[in-house]
Design an enzyme around this catalytic site. Structure first.
Site, PDB file in Angstrom:
ATOM      1  N   ASP A 132     -37.256 -46.548  51.893  1.00  0.00           N
ATOM      2  CA  ASP A 132     -36.906 -46.132  51.357  1.00  0.00           C
ATOM      3  C   ASP A 132     -35.486 -45.418  51.863  1.00  0.00           C
ATOM      4  O   ASP A 132     -34.588 -43.532  50.972  1.00  0.00           O
ATOM      5  CB  ASP A 132     -37.211 -44.916  51.313  1.00  0.00           C
ATOM      6  CG  ASP A 132     -38.672 -44.492  50.127  1.00  0.00           C
ATOM      7  OD1 ASP A 132     -38.196 -45.364  49.144  1.00  0.00           O
ATOM      8  OD2 ASP A 132     -39.342 -43.707  50.480  1.00  0.00           O
ATOM      9  N   LYS A 135     -32.814 -42.936  49.175  1.00  0.00           N
ATOM     10  CA  LYS A 135     -32.988 -41.899  48.826  1.00  0.00           C
ATOM     11  C   LYS A 135     -31.204 -40.712  49.553  1.00  0.00           C
ATOM     12  O   LYS A 135     -31.568 -40.054  49.066  1.00  0.00           O
ATOM     13  CB  LYS A 135     -34.366 -41.779  48.776  1.00  0.00           C
ATOM     14  CG  LYS A 135     -35.742 -41.975  48.514  1.00  0.00           C
ATOM     15  CD  LYS A 135     -36.622 -41.813  48.025  1.00  0.00           C
ATOM     16  CE  LYS A 135     -38.121 -42.279  46.688  1.00  0.00           C
ATOM     17  NZ  LYS A 135     -39.358 -42.336  47.403  1.00  0.00           N
ATOM     18  N   HIS A 160     -31.594 -45.532  43.413  1.00  0.00           N
ATOM     19  CA  HIS A 160     -31.877 -45.317  45.214  1.00  0.00           C
ATOM     20  C   HIS A 160     -32.016 -47.292  45.574  1.00  0.00           C
ATOM     21  O   HIS A 160     -31.560 -47.122  46.654  1.00  0.00           O
ATOM     22  CB  HIS A 160     -33.224 -44.360  45.430  1.00  0.00           C
ATOM     23  CG  HIS A 160     -34.502 -44.646  45.447  1.00  0.00           C
ATOM     24  ND1 HIS A 160     -35.105 -44.483  44.600  1.00  0.00           N
ATOM     25  CD2 HIS A 160     -35.039 -45.872  46.390  1.00  0.00           C
ATOM     26  CE1 HIS A 160     -36.670 -44.878  44.670  1.00  0.00           C
ATOM     27  NE2 HIS A 160     -36.116 -45.320  45.663  1.00  0.00           N
ATOM     28  N   HIS A 184     -38.488 -53.706  45.692  1.00  0.00           N
ATOM     29  CA  HIS A 184     -40.156 -52.887  45.645  1.00  0.00           C
ATOM     30  C   HIS A 184     -40.807 -52.092  44.762  1.00  0.00           C
ATOM     31  O   HIS A 184     -41.938 -52.107  44.224  1.00  0.00           O
ATOM     32  CB  HIS A 184     -40.417 -52.391  47.871  1.00  0.00           C
ATOM     33  CG  HIS A 184     -39.690 -50.497  47.398  1.00  0.00           C
ATOM     34  ND1 HIS A 184     -38.341 -50.536  47.697  1.00  0.00           N
ATOM     35  CD2 HIS A 184     -40.357 -49.617  47.265  1.00  0.00           C
ATOM     36  CE1 HIS A 184     -38.318 -49.215  47.566  1.00  0.00           C
ATOM     37  NE2 HIS A 184     -39.529 -49.317  47.487  1.00  0.00           N
ATOM     38  N   HIS A 185     -39.682 -52.025  44.140  1.00  0.00           N
ATOM     39  CA  HIS A 185     -40.004 -51.172  42.620  1.00  0.00           C
ATOM     40  C   HIS A 185     -40.299 -52.306  41.624  1.00  0.00           C
ATOM     41  O   HIS A 185     -40.312 -51.574  39.723  1.00  0.00           O
ATOM     42  CB  HIS A 185     -39.198 -49.788  42.729  1.00  0.00           C
ATOM     43  CG  HIS A 185     -39.691 -49.102  43.380  1.00  0.00           C
ATOM     44  ND1 HIS A 185     -40.636 -48.399  43.394  1.00  0.00           N
ATOM     45  CD2 HIS A 185     -38.787 -47.883  44.278  1.00  0.00           C
ATOM     46  CE1 HIS A 185     -40.570 -47.084  44.284  1.00  0.00           C
ATOM     47  NE2 HIS A 185     -39.973 -47.472  44.272  1.00  0.00           N
TER      48      HIS A 185
END
Length: 270
Positions: A132, A135, A160, A184-185
């Site tokens: 992350d 972010k 992000h 990863h999304h």
């Protein structure tokens, strides 16, 4: 303090000088015949080459060991810095300070069960730890908003992974770890973001991490919803095989769920 490479040269010069001086004196004292002196000098030359080769091997091996130890300590320092940074990020996201470490440990365990090891596993661990990182570029009004995001906010949030990729791409030791933060999304059926990759187009590391990330997201309380019961989380992951997740990895995850979950409590993630 003498630098290692100067010390190696100095030791070699001392050894070579002592060898030449004392061996020549010994040959002169023991042999009188020119033929014998010539033969012994030849043997002495071969012995000198062998002994200096062993000496240089010992000295260079010692220097290489020192360099390898320094590199190991440097990598540990990098990883400790990453660990501290992501824990701060977790707090900013209103997550528990253990979120990133927990998902990293579980991801490493699942990856190991899939046969990943060595440097590839280390790079995967760093990617999971940094999942992350992008972010940091998302405003708090969006990142920790207690309700659903509107279309404009969601468009910003979906950037992000791109921010993470841009942050990491010029950092040498993080370049091999970009797959998880950037991909990863993505979803197995191609409906994810930021690239809309499908199936095995999605990097393996990202496919592995996606399952752990969703498991953790659903299992923990968030500012915008309550945690799901564990059986509902596992049912959802099973139902999303072939839709959101790689079905083969889901099978391994569910088969080894207890030991993967237990890995979250391990003190290290490598």
């Amino acid at each position: 303090m003498i630098k290692p490479y100067y010390r190696t040269v100095l030791i070699y010069l001392i050894f070579a000088s002592l060898w030449i001086y004392f061996s020549d004196a010994l040959v002169a004292a023991l042999f009188r015949s020119p033929e014998m002196i010539t033969q012994v000098q030849s043997l002495k030359g071969f012995a000198f080459v062998g002994c200096t080769a062993l000496l240089l091997l010992f000295l260079t091996r010692a220097d290489v060991n020192r360099i390898e130890l320094a590199n190991l300590n440097l990598r540990k320092s990098y990883d400790q810095t990453l660990k501290g940074w992501v824990q701060v990020m977790d707090i900013r996201h209103k997550e528990t300070g253990e979120h990133s470490l927990r998902v990293t440990r579980m991801t490493v365990k699942l990856a190991a069960l899939l046969g990943i090891d060595g440097d590839e596993l280390t790079c995967l661990a760093r990617g999971a730890l940094m999942h992350d990182a992008g972010k940091v570029g998302i405003p708090d009004t969006i990142l920790i908003k207690p309700g659903p995001l509107d279309d404009k906010e969601w468009a910003i949030m979906t950037q992000h992974p791109v921010i993470a990729r841009d942050m990491m791409k010029d950092i040498g030791f993080l370049q091999p770890s970009i797959d998880i933060p950037y991909s990863h999304h993505e979803r197995w059926n191609g409906t994810g973001y930021p690239q809309g990759l499908a199936g095995e187009q999605i990097p393996l590391a990202a496919r592995i991490f996606a399952i752990i990330d969703v498991w953790d997201a659903l299992s923990e309380h968030r500012v915008y919803r309550q945690a799901w019961p564990e059986d509902e989380v596992l049912l959802y992951i099973s139902e999303q095989a072939g839709i959101h997740f790689d079905p083969e990895i889901v099978e391994v995850f569910l088969e080894h769920y207890d030991e993967i979950k237990e890995a979250a409590l391990h003190p290290s993630y490598f």
